[in-house]
Scaffold this motif. Structure first.
Motif, PDB file in Angstrom:
ATOM      1  N   THR C 218     -44.424 -81.142 -48.776  1.00  0.00           N
ATOM      2  CA  THR C 218     -44.714 -79.824 -49.335  1.00  0.00           C
ATOM      3  C   THR C 218     -46.031 -79.298 -48.772  1.00  0.00           C
ATOM      4  N   PHE C 244     -41.571 -73.275 -53.335  1.00  0.00           N
ATOM      5  CA  PHE C 244     -42.785 -74.090 -53.332  1.00  0.00           C
ATOM      6  C   PHE C 244     -42.961 -74.773 -54.676  1.00  0.00           C
ATOM      7  N   MET C 247     -40.679 -77.768 -55.107  1.00  0.00           N
ATOM      8  CA  MET C 247     -41.081 -78.915 -54.294  1.00  0.00           C
ATOM      9  C   MET C 247     -42.380 -79.525 -54.821  1.00  0.00           C
TER      10      MET C 247
END
Lengths: 317, 222, 541
Positions: C218, C244, C247
């Motif tokens: 990430t 995002f 993750m």
């Protein structure tokens, strides 16, 4: 400094529901906290080491006890889950007759647009006793529209629409906070929600300069951006007519279909080739950068005004 | 039981009691490391899967711009290198030093071929302006953003894979040097074993990458 | 009586005195101390930032620092405390030191990898400190996009790189622990004879190994986005900022179990030793640790309830979040039941254990609030959540860490800390902690959002209470710092087994010899069999 409030005001239909759920959780939490604290305290005193060498009797585990103190907490948590989920589910389903208002968050202010055309910055005036649905997006980073008195909260995410709704129950002035960290002036991105008696709200709506409704603004933009050159009402243009589009099911060139809701219209304006209507060429240019998020919302309202009412959407999104 | 005054050897370091224990521990350690690598690549696979679903049409077109014949050939090269690696491990188990060195060198060479072909493919992308950045342009798609996204993910995934191959090549060079000096025997060949595991893993990652990047929806593109 | 012969016994502390013998050590015990030094530094760094934050929040309009600086303070407080203090703390200090001894091993499976782990933490830490000194980072420790990738003008890349490198420290430690527990147990040390501390660290290691790589990738994508604008999280290029979040939280939720499971392992040891009884329901507690690790991977979406995640996904994550609470509750009941008919000592480590059980209970129960969809919509992103996680991380994990540090201090250093000062600081910490964080529950429900530099005046009273508590807490934390250092020179010399505890580590001298055991021990009895240690231990009352 007389009052010492422990709870925010209850100003929406959700607020007492959430508070009741809170009381249930508080009761359970208080019970188990006191239970454990008392047990530790009591055992620590009662079984305090008396002599240096003493050897307590070994307690072999009791399966019944383990099952009991697994099952009871599990049962209680399932009550909490179901109760909370039901509120959440209803918070995601605005009623069909909700008053639609548009919100655009940007660093570091809230821009609010009423359908009738009125615009506000960092303030939201709404009438008492009617459900209000906010359709929101952001121009830059993730923001969050939080009204503690309503017990509602929802992110405003760039690139997509999100919705939240509430029905105010008490006239007054309530804090509006941005609750998603968004940079330097995040804690200054606050405002007020004004809940007004219906008559006062009507007066307020009428007052100030007449700017025309959101749909009127959208109609103007439709002309200015030359959408009207292709999207003719008689369906003889190069592009599909937009009359009656909103709420209908659109057949796509890939064979699939899509519901023509706000998000579809926004996507069609900003990324026109993401979905092509069956039977039409991918001829529409993108308007990304040529129209602001507020402009998009105005166009959405205009296109809505050309077609069936929002009720046709069945309260989805 | 073993005491700490024993001299330490490669096959029996001081924290272990028996050589078998050390070998077991080293092998288990490598397996766990490979699992962490699966999670690491997995994150990229997840992102790719999400965007593949979102932009299926565009990704189909962009992925068919990759040369599937070169990709397939490279896959065969890598599979062959796994074969030579297995043969190297076998040679080590049998104590055959020369064969071990030969197979390790062959593995290294095949790995080098793979990397060379990859470099050629990347260069092709550069020439065609398919490298994400200010020069990016992909003909024949409605939106450049998702097309660039495909190639960003393509370079991230194949780049990460290539990095792992380079590290593997480094490990092979070390093994070749040690093997040539006769450091391994039938009773101690753990480093060959665990590098073999690593090499096979890098191969398997490619076996996933190739269909994901080159083969899916090939019939839909262009 | 002849005076003791003044020949210094060989211990791990005096086997080599120069810097090289420390910086190039392979000894798990020395590495544990290297970690102790490093994380203590970061604790005080993070604590200094917390002090600034609480001072600033005394007044509604701030005034000590600008908004930009304030945002950097809370970001770096989170980064320092989570990645460079809490995540390493118990496993890297106490786990490194005692896990091998507890299973009867001479060291971990991979001692040099262990040293590399420490260097990775230090290097990551240097990146983070560089970022702080160069101007700071202001994205929040959660680095949400697109703010962190496109809009923030701060040292995002340096900080993210520091966290990336430190992540590998955690992964390698986890790998080392798993292999060690599987392959290095002494003869007779079966899985169900292992101390619960070992079970807890095994479960933690599973998370470290499976979760941290996802954080790593990430961060890689975050850096690619920030440097190269690949578009993966940028809506203008077709990316999704919420991806995002998925993750990030896929690691960061299990990360909180990395922080709390080892703490629970410590508490099991303390409650057992200072009740002089085996932990009630040993096997259940052992399995609960593993259950928490597994279930912990399935709940990340509860951080995304108001993020535009689907309502149905929200319901699944809420349900699973309730499931993960159950094994923790089971542990609390089992620890409490252990006290029943025990022989309870009030030595300092036990006071910390009591504090942990009480405060973790409150923190864990408030977890039920935030797991509740209807409530979380109101309290997420407010001080309610801040209070919830500080109850667990500070009231829980840090108290367990301090309890463990006091418990094993005699073994590590050969010295006793001063008992009365230690009990006093435990009390001060407990008091200061509650004064600091309980008002924040109320603040949160009232609607004060988190990460706010300025706030409406009606929130001031509770903020002032919180700051007052923080000043008490600070005193409480400084005291052990002082008397631990004092004890190194002036503390009473410690016997091998001051607490009369079971466990193989107490069979060695205090401090232990370089190789722990002269001969690999053979284990013949269950864990926590106090009949084997009758008569040992100092009488503390």
């Amino acid at each position: 400094m007389g009052k010492f409030p422990l709870f925010p005001e209850q100003a929406s239909t959700f607020a007492p529901e959430v508070d009741h759920l809170l009381f249930f959780l508080l009761a359970v939490a208080a019970f188990f906290t006191l239970l454990i604290f008392a047990a530790i305290f009591f055992f620590a005193v009662r079984y305090r080491r008396r002599s240096h060498g003493e050897l307590p009797e070994v307690q072999h585990g009791a399966m019944t006890l383990e099952i009991l103190w697994t099952a009871i907490p599990f049962g209680l948590t399932m009550v909490m889950f179901t109760w909370g989920a039901s509120i959440y589910f209803r918070e995601a389903r605005p009623p069909d007759d909700a008053l639609q208002i548009y919100v655009v968050g940007k660093q570091w202010m809230w821009k609010i647009q009423h359908m009738e055309g009125k615009r506000e910055i960092n303030e939201l005036h709404i009438p008492l006793g009617r459900p209000v649905k906010l359709t929101m997006t952001s121009e830059d980073v993730i923001h969050n529209f939080f009204v503690p008195a309503f017990r509602t909260k929802q992110d405003a995410v760039p690139g997509k629409y999100s919705t939240t709704w509430f029905q105010p129950t008490k006239a007054g002035k309530y804090h509006l906070f941005c609750a998603a960290y968004c940079g330097t002036r995040h804690s200054a991105m606050t405002g007020w929600v004004y809940v007004m008696e219906p008559r006062d709200y009507a007066n307020w709506m009428r007052g100030g300069e007449s700017t025309g409704s959101l749909a009127d603004d959208g109609a103007k933009l439709f002309q200015e951006l030359a959408c009207v050159n292709c999207h003719k009402a008689d369906n003889h243009g190069r592009c599909p007519s937009l009359v009656g589009l909103f709420g209908s099911t659109v057949k796509l060139s890939t064979g699939g279909t899509v519901k023509a809701d706000e998000a579809y219209i926004r996507e069609s304006i900003l990324q026109p080739n993401a979905k092509i209507v069956a039977g039409y060429p991918p001829a529409m240019p993108t308007f990304q950068g040529l129209v602001t998020e507020e402009g998009v919302l105005q166009l959405v309202e205009y296109i809505k005004s050309l077609g069936p009412s929002p009720a046709a959407l069945g309260g989805a999104r | 039981m073993a005491s700490h005054t024993r001299t330490e050897t490669l096959a029996l370091r001081e924290q272990f009691d028996t050589e078998a224990q050390q070998k077991d521990a080293s092998t288990l350690g490598m397996w766990i490391f490979l699992i962490t690598e699966i999670m690491f690549f997995g994150g990229l696979f997840l992102a790719y899967t999400v965007y593949r679903r979102w932009y299926a049409d565009i990704f189909a077109v962009t992925s068919s711009s990759l040369n599937v014949y070169i990709g397939a050939a490279n896959t065969l090269v890598l599979l062959s290198s796994s074969l030579t690696m297995v043969l190297a491990v076998r040679a080590a188990q049998l104590g055959k030093r020369k064969a071990l060195v030969v197979f390790l060198i062959l593995t290294l060479l095949l790995g080098g071929v793979f990397l060379g072909v990859k470099a050629y493919e990347w260069n092709q992308k550069y020439v065609e302006h398919h490298i994400p950045g200010p020069d990016f342009h992909f003909e024949g798609v409605a939106q450049q953003g998702p097309a660039q996204l495909f190639f960003s993910l393509y370079f991230a995934m194949t780049g990460l894979h290539a990095l792992h191959m380079v590290i593997g090549a480094g490990l092979l060079i070390v093994l070749i040097a040690l093997a040539a000096k006769g450091r391994f025997s039938a009773s101690y060949m753990t480093p060959v074993d665990v590098v073999g595991l690593y090499w096979h893993f890098v191969d398997i990652v490619w076996i996933f990458l190739f269909p994901l990047l080159y083969l899916i929806d090939r019939h839909l593109g262009r | 009586m002849t005076p003791a012969v003044d020949v210094e016994r060989e211990t791990y502390l005096n086997a080599g005195h120069d810097l090289k013998s420390w910086l190039l050590t392979k000894d798990h015990k020395r590495i544990g101390l290297l970690y102790l030094f490093t994380i203590t530094l970061f604790f005080f760094l993070g604590g200094a930032m917390a002090t600034m934050i609480r001072l600033e929040l005394m007044t509604p309009q701030g005034g000590l620092v600008s908004s930009e600086t304030y945002n950097k303070l809370f970001t770096m407080h989170g980064v320092a405390m989570i990645f460079f203090f809490l995540i390493p703390s118990i496993p890297a200090v106490l786990g490194n030191f005692f896990l091998p001894m507890m299973i009867g091993a001479r060291d971990l499976a991979f001692p040099r990898l262990n040293l590399i782990s420490w260097y990775l933490l230090v290097i990551g830490g240097l990146f983070a400190i560089f970022a702080m000194l160069a101007g700071g980072v202001d994205t929040g420790w959660t680095f949400y996009t697109p703010y962190s990738t496109t809009y923030s003008n701060s040292w995002v890349i340096a900080t993210a790189l520091g966290i990336f490198v430190a992540g590998f420290s955690s992964i390698l430690t986890g790998l080392n622990f798993i292999v060690t527990v599987h392959r290095m147990r002494a003869p007779g040390m079966t899985w169900f004879r292992l101390p619960l501390f070992v079970w807890a660290h095994y479960a933690t290691a599973l998370i470290q190994v499976l979760g941290t790589p996802v954080l790593a990738v990430t961060i890689v994508l975050l850096l690619c986005e920030r440097l190269l604008h690949i578009g993966i999280f940028d809506p203008k290029l077709g990316g999704d900022p919420v991806l995002f979040q998925h993750m990030f939280w896929f690691y960061s939720h299990p990360a909180v179990y990395i922080m709390v499971l080892p703490a629970m392992g410590v508490i099991s040891e303390l409650v057992s030793t200072f009740s002089r009884k085996p932990i009630f329901g040993y096997k259940i507690v052992a399995f609960s640790s593993v259950a928490i690790a597994v279930l912990g991977f399935l709940v990340w979406g509860h951080h995304l309830f108001v993020s535009t995640q689907s309502v149905y996904a929200g319901m699944v994550f809420s349900f699973l979040s309730y499931c993960v609470a159950i094994p923790s509750a089971i542990k609390v009941f089992n620890w409490t039941a252990t006290l029943y008919k025990g022989s309870i000592s009030y030595a300092t480590p036990m006071l910390y254990a009591f504090g942990f059980v009480g405060l973790f209970t409150i923190g864990g129960l408030t977890g039920l609030f935030v797991a509740c969809l209807g409530i979380d919509v109101h309290v997420t992103d407010t001080y309610f959540v801040v209070a919830h996680f500080h109850y667990i991380m500070v009231g829980g994990a840090i108290m367990a860490y301090l309890g463990g540090l006091h418990y094993w201090w005699p073994k590590m250093t050969g010295r006793m800390y001063p008992e009365m000062w230690a009990r006093l600081s435990a009390g001060i910490i407990f008091l200061g902690f509650n004064l600091t964080f309980f008002p924040q529950f109320i603040l949160g429900y009232l609607g004060m959002p988190r990460r706010y530099h300025v706030y409406p005046p009606e929130f001031q009273v509770l903020n002032v209470m919180s700051t007052a508590g923080a000043s008490v807490l600070a005193v409480g934390y400084l005291m052990p710092m002082i008397y631990f250092i004092w004890s190194l020179r002036y503390g009473k010399v410690a016997p091998d087994n001051p607490w009369g505890a079971t466990g193989l580590e107490w069979k060695t001298a205090s401090p232990p010899p370089l190789h722990n055991f002269d001969e690999t021990p053979v284990v013949t009895h269950a864990a926590y069999d106090y009949s084997t240690v009758t008569g040992e231990g100092i009488d503390f009352g």
